[in-house]
Structure formats: C-alpha cells, structure tokens
Motif scaffolding. Structure first.
Motif, PDB file in Angstrom:
ATOM      1  N   SER A   6      -7.578  -4.122   2.552  1.00  0.00           N
ATOM      2  CA  SER A   6      -6.703  -4.607   1.481  1.00  0.00           C
ATOM      3  C   SER A   6      -5.586  -5.529   1.963  1.00  0.00           C
ATOM      4  N   MET A  25       0.875  -1.161   0.000  1.00  0.00           N
ATOM      5  CA  MET A  25       0.000   0.000   0.000  1.00  0.00           C
ATOM      6  C   MET A  25       0.913   1.213   0.000  1.00  0.00           C
ATOM      7  N   CYS A  69      -2.982  -0.538  -3.552  1.00  0.00           N
ATOM      8  CA  CYS A  69      -3.659   0.736  -3.713  1.00  0.00           C
ATOM      9  C   CYS A  69      -2.690   1.870  -3.432  1.00  0.00           C
ATOM     10  N   ARG A  70      -3.030   3.019  -3.970  1.00  0.00           N
ATOM     11  CA  ARG A  70      -2.203   4.210  -3.807  1.00  0.00           C
ATOM     12  C   ARG A  70      -3.099   5.303  -3.234  1.00  0.00           C
ATOM     13  N   LEU A  71      -2.721   5.817  -2.068  1.00  0.00           N
ATOM     14  CA  LEU A  71      -3.502   6.843  -1.380  1.00  0.00           C
ATOM     15  C   LEU A  71      -2.756   8.165  -1.408  1.00  0.00           C
ATOM     16  N   LYS A 112      -8.386   1.125   5.459  1.00  0.00           N
ATOM     17  CA  LYS A 112      -7.900   0.695   4.147  1.00  0.00           C
ATOM     18  C   LYS A 112      -6.911  -0.463   4.282  1.00  0.00           C
TER      19      LYS A 112
END
Length: 195
Positions: free
Chosen positions: A46, A6, A31-33, A42
């Motif tokens: 994930s 992540m 995912c990229r936040l 999150k």
C-alpha cells in the motif's frame, strides 16, 4: 500536507475515532489493521507515507514488524501507547518509531505529533544517507590508498607519482579513480595467484 496513512489499532472503536480525526485533518487512510502481523508486506503493497500504531501494550512481534518496515521500507512511524514504560519507549525507538506518545490518544495533538514525526524522520534519513556516503567515500579512499601503496612498492614510485599514475589511467579509460584502483589490486591478486 495530506498524507496517506496506514493505521494499526487493536481496538476498532478507538481506531474509528482516530481514523475520523485523521480524515478531518485531510489525510487519507489507506488501510486499517487490527494487528501488526504481516505489517511489512502490507506496507510494501500500500506504500503509506506514515504508519500509525495505536495500541494499549504493543508486544514484541509488533515492535519486530515495525523494525522490519524501517529496515526495508523506511518511513515515519508514530506510536500512541497507553504505557509510559521507559523500556517500551526505548524498544519502540530502536524499532524505528519517529514519535512515541504515551497515555490516551489525544486527538487534538494528532496534527502536531504527525508533523514532528515526519520532520524527525526526514532528519534521521538525511543523517543516515550522509553517514552512508561517508562510509562509501572512506571505503573508496582505502582502495585507492592500497593501490597507490602497491604501485609505490612495485614500481618504486613516490606517493604523488603513484597517485598521478592512477589518475592518468582513470582519465584515459573514462573510469572512476576507485575503479582503476580496484583493477590494479585485482591484477596484483591475479599475478600473485599465478606465481
């Protein structure tokens, strides 16, 4: 070893470059936040192997979000930060960061930093588990000692006979020694409350 990652980065162009480098190393970006808001939720949904935070200046909320993740769902965390501020380094380590890299993100060092972070995390987790087991064993030992003391006082037994009595009861009932000791203490409290 390919890791599920992540990535938290407040600058999308820089994040894209880091993401590409990680993918080229064989890792999967889950995912990229752009911020650490809701990070714990999150991470829970994930389930990454590693969390990477790449920010110029992480704020208190980011560090608190990271600490929540470490408390509830521990995992290696790597922080790349442009600031080489000792207070920030200490705060990041307290939040559970496994590796803190100050200065511009050097893509050639990412592999080594990831290895160090995961190794350090595993070592820390092993120490934490060992400490917890030691605490549990000590707590159980205290319960057994209290039950022995009660038997010695009430039945006028010596220490060895009190311990043998507890062990014999544990063997006869198939219960762990600590559970028998708890039962003895609970029974004594019940008698005390009725008397």
């Amino acid at each position: 070893m390919a890791l599920k990652i992540m990535l938290v980065d407040d600058q999308p162009p820089r994040a894209a470059i880091l993401e590409r480098a990680l993918i080229d190393e064989g890792h999967e970006i889950l995912c990229r936040l752009t911020s650490a808001a809701g990070l714990a939720e999150k991470v829970s949904s994930s389930n990454p192997d590693v969390v990477i935070v790449d920010m110029d200046a992480p704020d208190r909320d980011t560090l608190e979000s990271m600490a929540l993740v470490q408390r509830d769902m521990p995992r290696p965390m790597v922080m790349f930060c442009n600031q080489d501020d000792e207070d920030l380094v200490v705060a990041a380590l307290r939040a559970g960061v496994s590796a803190y890299v100050a200065g511009e993100t050097d893509l050639t060092r990412v592999r080594g930093v990831m290895r160090v972070a995961t190794a350090r995390f595993r070592e820390y987790q092993a120490l934490r588990e060992e400490l917890e087991q030691t605490r549990e064993a000590l707590a159980e030992r205290k319960i057994i000692e209290r039950a022995k003391g009660l038997l010695m006082q009430r039945r006028r037994l010596n220490e060895q006979d009190a311990y043998s009595t507890l062990r014999r009861q544990a063997m006869n009932t198939g219960q762990p020694l600590v559970q028998v000791a708890r039962s003895v203490l609970d029974y004594a409290e019940l008698l005390k409350a009725q008397g």
